[in-house]
Motif scaffolding. Sequence first.
Motif, short mmCIF file in Angstrom:
data_model
loop_
_atom_site.label_atom_id
_atom_site.label_comp_id
_atom_site.label_asym_id
_atom_site.label_seq_id
_atom_site.Cartn_x
_atom_site.Cartn_y
_atom_site.Cartn_z
N UNK A 33 0.85 -1.20 0.00
CA UNK A 33 0.00 0.00 0.00
C UNK A 33 0.88 1.25 0.00
N UNK A 34 1.91 1.27 0.83
CA UNK A 34 2.79 2.44 0.91
C UNK A 34 3.49 2.70 -0.43
N UNK A 35 3.94 1.62 -1.06
CA UNK A 35 4.64 1.74 -2.35
C UNK A 35 3.71 2.33 -3.42
N UNK A 36 2.50 1.83 -3.46
CA UNK A 36 1.55 2.30 -4.47
C UNK A 36 1.18 3.76 -4.21
N UNK A 37 0.99 4.13 -2.95
CA UNK A 37 0.63 5.52 -2.63
C UNK A 37 1.73 6.47 -3.10
N UNK A 38 2.98 6.11 -2.83
CA UNK A 38 4.10 6.95 -3.30
C UNK A 38 4.06 7.12 -4.82
N UNK A 39 3.79 6.03 -5.51
CA UNK A 39 3.76 6.08 -6.97
C UNK A 39 2.60 6.93 -7.48
N UNK A 40 1.48 6.86 -6.78
CA UNK A 40 0.33 7.68 -7.16
C UNK A 40 0.69 9.16 -7.06
N UNK A 41 1.36 9.53 -5.99
CA UNK A 41 1.75 10.94 -5.82
C UNK A 41 2.65 11.39 -6.96
N UNK A 42 3.59 10.52 -7.36
CA UNK A 42 4.49 10.87 -8.46
C UNK A 42 3.72 10.95 -9.78
N UNK A 43 2.79 10.01 -9.98
CA UNK A 43 2.01 10.00 -11.22
C UNK A 43 1.14 11.26 -11.33
N UNK A 44 0.62 11.73 -10.19
CA UNK A 44 -0.21 12.93 -10.22
C UNK A 44 0.61 14.17 -10.57
N UNK A 45 1.90 14.14 -10.20
CA UNK A 45 2.77 15.28 -10.52
C UNK A 45 3.21 15.25 -11.98
N UNK A 46 3.17 14.05 -12.61
CA UNK A 46 3.58 13.85 -14.01
C UNK A 46 4.89 14.56 -14.34
N UNK A 47 5.99 14.14 -13.73
CA UNK A 47 7.25 14.83 -13.94
C UNK A 47 7.83 14.66 -15.34
N UNK A 48 7.36 13.69 -16.09
CA UNK A 48 7.89 13.48 -17.45
C UNK A 48 6.87 12.67 -18.23
N UNK A 49 7.10 12.54 -19.54
CA UNK A 49 6.23 11.70 -20.36
C UNK A 49 6.44 10.24 -20.02
N UNK A 50 5.53 9.39 -20.50
CA UNK A 50 5.61 7.96 -20.19
C UNK A 50 6.92 7.37 -20.69
N UNK A 51 7.24 7.69 -21.93
CA UNK A 51 8.44 7.10 -22.50
C UNK A 51 9.67 7.53 -21.70
N UNK A 52 9.76 8.83 -21.42
CA UNK A 52 10.92 9.34 -20.69
C UNK A 52 11.01 8.73 -19.29
#
Lengths: 111, 489
Positions: B372-391
């Motif tokens: 759960x903790x791992x997925x939550x961290x990833x969700x936060x990063x995905x919401x910020x969208x720091x780069x395109x998918x490929x990058x």
Amino acid sequence: MRGTSTDVESSADRSRRRLVGWGLGIVVLVVGIGHLFVVQSVTGLYWGIPGWLWVQLAVLGGLLALAWLAISLIAGGDASAASTPMDGNSSGSVGTSPESDGGSSTTGGDA
Amino acid sequence: MTASIAQVTFAGYLALMLVIGVYAGRFTERTPADFYVAGRTVGPLALALTLVATVLSAFTVFGIGARTVGTGLGAFSFLGLAAVFYTFVFASVGVTLYRIGRERDVLTPAEYVRDRYESPALGIVYLAVTGIFMIAMLAGQLIGGGVALDTLVDIPYTAAILVMAAFMIVYVHLAGYRGVVWSDVVQSTVLFVVLAGVVGYVMIGLDSASIAAEAATVEPSLFTLPGPDGTWTPLAIATAALAFTVGVPGYPHTIQRYFSAADETTLRRSGVLFALVAIPIYLFGTLLGAWALGVVSVPDPTTHVIPVFIEAISSPVVFGIAMAAATAAIMSTADSVALTMSSMLSRDVYRVVVEPAASDEREVAVTQGFLIATVVLSVLLALAQPAGIFDLIAFAVVGFATTTAPVFLGAYWRGATVAGGVASLVLGPGVTILFFLEVIPPVYTFGMHYGFVGVLVAYGIFVGVSVLTATPGARSISAYSRSIVLDRE
């Protein structure tokens, strides 16, 4: 291990097969990178796919076949040399579950 | 009405995946060996298909399309070449790690590093560094899933990400590794069939020659190898392929799959089978991305290009299946990463540092908490969208590549040391991150892929520092690799 001529021959044969296998591996590496320098000279579109890509697909197919052969030779060379205590630990691949789809014995030299 | 049919198809497919997961969960024992590696019983076809589902995912359907639109069909060249090269890594390093896993009852990559170097600290450093890239990989998958749901189901991106994350958490809790493999087999098969079907339909039913000619009028260099902006030089393709060759087989979740193989022949066969399935899928993705320009306008964001193209040329049912397959494969990758990350946190941190006497059931329960903790961290990063998918995913792949020196070389070279491992794990990925953020100007890659430069730094530092520091004994090398190494010493 060095006692009989048969042992020496089989050992030499294993080494030779392993050497040929790794040699083929180098061929795959060289051709894989080398073809990039010449393939772009192929022009034209065929069924919506550029000519260079058709050539590259053929090259990749050939390289994959060579890779399979190389891996088989290396595996054949390694299998006998790598007789280890954990060979007996393999549970093999049995049962009817999807993840066990026909694995074979532990010391696979037939890849 | 059209959207509704697609939505029903999509929802039905996801429900099917959930049913598979629930069913597989009935066979999953709450022991680390079964929950992490399915009791080491995975055969060649299943292993190949779970590797396909794990490796391809969001990158294939969304990232490749966007990359092809921007840089041309050359994107296929390095992916196809790398897939051929992977076969050697699976057959050599993969087999060695398989043997070590059996010999020492190792279940996670961090456990292998800890055991090999007899250093819990190095195991934790490995986990910390690979954790950065696993979170990036996981976030890349969520972004891809969010794109699919946004495009198809018309729900806001944020809500889509949260739905994906919730589905993933439930799925892994229920199924563990066995369920992931079962669903992967279905997902990768469907992904292959659907993409092949769409490409075949374009070639035969829609006159791909005309579509490609139209696309070439939009972007004349699209079908050349170097591409519109000259990205794909032979040097760039070769170094990207080599970086991926080290990176993909060095994913922690790929390494965990070596431990799950039923036997070593399985690994050799699955490497070749992987290439036989992955190369066509890479081809289908790049072709659809290029052909799309002949039918639809470039969407914003560009990652929508393949979904928009498929929607334009196919029926709603086919579109729904295609998007469902893509999204399900994305989630399969994501939950594989999340499972590996959480299992390392539980087995290599919690059980080593916090509660060494923890029972197997307790360890699995803690794994589920870390999930759960791992997925939550990833969700936060995905919401910020720091780069395109490929990058983002390419960054993760080359990042993993820079963490492989102590894993791969350590399996063969008895001169490898803890100091070398720490230096390599810190400086190799560090240089890669600085290139990715362009803190180090791209000119210093000298035309090579930046990830390849990071790999050279990581391996060079690992060897250099190991040579300069004390040499451990050969005990930590497996009997198999010892038989190879010592023959030559």
